[in-house]
Design a protein around this motif. Structure first.
Motif, PDB file in Angstrom:
ATOM      1  N   LYS A  40       0.826  -1.210   0.000  1.00 51.35           N
ATOM      2  CA  LYS A  40       0.000   0.000   0.000  1.00 51.35           C
ATOM      3  C   LYS A  40       0.861   1.260   0.000  1.00 51.35           C
ATOM      4  O   LYS A  40       0.505   2.269  -0.617  1.00 51.35           O
ATOM      5  CB  LYS A  40      -0.956   0.010   1.204  1.00 51.35           C
ATOM      6  N   THR A  41       2.004   1.214   0.672  1.00 51.86           N
ATOM      7  CA  THR A  41       2.916   2.358   0.703  1.00 51.86           C
ATOM      8  C   THR A  41       3.474   2.627  -0.690  1.00 51.86           C
ATOM      9  O   THR A  41       3.520   3.775  -1.145  1.00 51.86           O
ATOM     10  CB  THR A  41       4.063   2.107   1.701  1.00 51.86           C
ATOM     11  N   VAL A  42       3.899   1.571  -1.391  1.00 53.74           N
ATOM     12  CA  VAL A  42       4.430   1.724  -2.743  1.00 53.74           C
ATOM     13  C   VAL A  42       3.341   2.225  -3.685  1.00 53.74           C
ATOM     14  O   VAL A  42       3.579   3.108  -4.526  1.00 53.74           O
ATOM     15  CB  VAL A  42       5.049   0.403  -3.253  1.00 53.74           C
ATOM     16  N   GLU A  43       2.126   1.695  -3.568  1.00 52.36           N
ATOM     17  CA  GLU A  43       1.020   2.157  -4.415  1.00 52.36           C
ATOM     18  C   GLU A  43       0.739   3.641  -4.187  1.00 52.36           C
ATOM     19  O   GLU A  43       0.547   4.395  -5.142  1.00 52.36           O
ATOM     20  CB  GLU A  43      -0.249   1.353  -4.112  1.00 52.36           C
ATOM     21  N   ALA A  44       0.741   4.058  -2.927  1.00 47.04           N
ATOM     22  CA  ALA A  44       0.477   5.462  -2.612  1.00 47.04           C
ATOM     23  C   ALA A  44       1.591   6.357  -3.147  1.00 47.04           C
ATOM     24  O   ALA A  44       1.331   7.445  -3.675  1.00 47.04           O
ATOM     25  CB  ALA A  44       0.317   5.644  -1.107  1.00 47.04           C
ATOM     26  N   ALA A  45       2.845   5.912  -3.039  1.00 49.53           N
ATOM     27  CA  ALA A  45       3.968   6.697  -3.536  1.00 49.53           C
ATOM     28  C   ALA A  45       3.904   6.828  -5.060  1.00 49.53           C
ATOM     29  O   ALA A  45       4.154   7.906  -5.612  1.00 49.53           O
ATOM     30  CB  ALA A  45       5.291   6.054  -3.106  1.00 49.53           C
ATOM     31  N   ALA A  46       3.572   5.727  -5.740  1.00 44.34           N
ATOM     32  CA  ALA A  46       3.463   5.767  -7.204  1.00 44.34           C
ATOM     33  C   ALA A  46       2.341   6.714  -7.634  1.00 44.34           C
ATOM     34  O   ALA A  46       2.513   7.500  -8.568  1.00 44.34           O
ATOM     35  CB  ALA A  46       3.222   4.367  -7.743  1.00 44.34           C
ATOM     36  N   LYS A  47       1.230   6.648  -6.946  1.00 44.35           N
ATOM     37  CA  LYS A  47       0.095   7.527  -7.267  1.00 44.35           C
ATOM     38  C   LYS A  47       0.472   8.982  -7.032  1.00 44.35           C
ATOM     39  O   LYS A  47       0.163   9.851  -7.849  1.00 44.35           O
ATOM     40  CB  LYS A  47      -1.112   7.132  -6.418  1.00 44.35           C
ATOM     41  N   ALA A  48       1.147   9.252  -5.927  1.00 50.06           N
ATOM     42  CA  ALA A  48       1.541  10.632  -5.585  1.00 50.06           C
ATOM     43  C   ALA A  48       2.547  11.183  -6.586  1.00 50.06           C
ATOM     44  O   ALA A  48       2.537  12.377  -6.882  1.00 50.06           O
ATOM     45  CB  ALA A  48       2.104  10.678  -4.182  1.00 50.06           C
ATOM     46  N   SER A  49       3.394  10.317  -7.134  1.00 48.48           N
ATOM     47  CA  SER A  49       4.414  10.800  -8.077  1.00 48.48           C
ATOM     48  C   SER A  49       3.818  11.166  -9.446  1.00 48.48           C
ATOM     49  O   SER A  49       4.460  11.867 -10.218  1.00 48.48           O
ATOM     50  CB  SER A  49       5.502   9.743  -8.259  1.00 48.48           C
ATOM     51  N   LYS A  50       2.600  10.718  -9.721  1.00 45.57           N
ATOM     52  CA  LYS A  50       1.946  11.002 -10.991  1.00 45.57           C
ATOM     53  C   LYS A  50       1.145  12.293 -10.970  1.00 45.57           C
ATOM     54  O   LYS A  50       0.588  12.697 -11.973  1.00 45.57           O
ATOM     55  CB  LYS A  50       1.019   9.829 -11.385  1.00 45.57           C
TER      56      LYS A  50
END
Length: 51
Positions: A40-50
């Motif tokens: 979930k942390t990686v998913e949130a980071a990927a979403k935030a970077s977009k």
């Protein structure tokens, strides 16, 4: 791990804590799922970077 035999606190449930719940010694427990937390942390980071 935190366990209170006379009360109702237990963290990171193991076999002993599960038995305490079945025996009515402990009212419940809090468990963690580190793999899912990481995903979930990686998913949130990927979403935030977009953004």
């Amino acid at each position: 791990m935190v366990t209170t035999l006379a009360g109702s606190t237990s963290c990171d449930t193991g076999n002993a804590q599960q038995q305490y719940i079945r025996d009515g010694v402990t009212a419940g427990s809090v468990s963690q799922n580190p793999y899912q937390i990481g995903c979930k942390t990686v998913e949130a980071a990927a979403k935030a970077s977009k953004v």
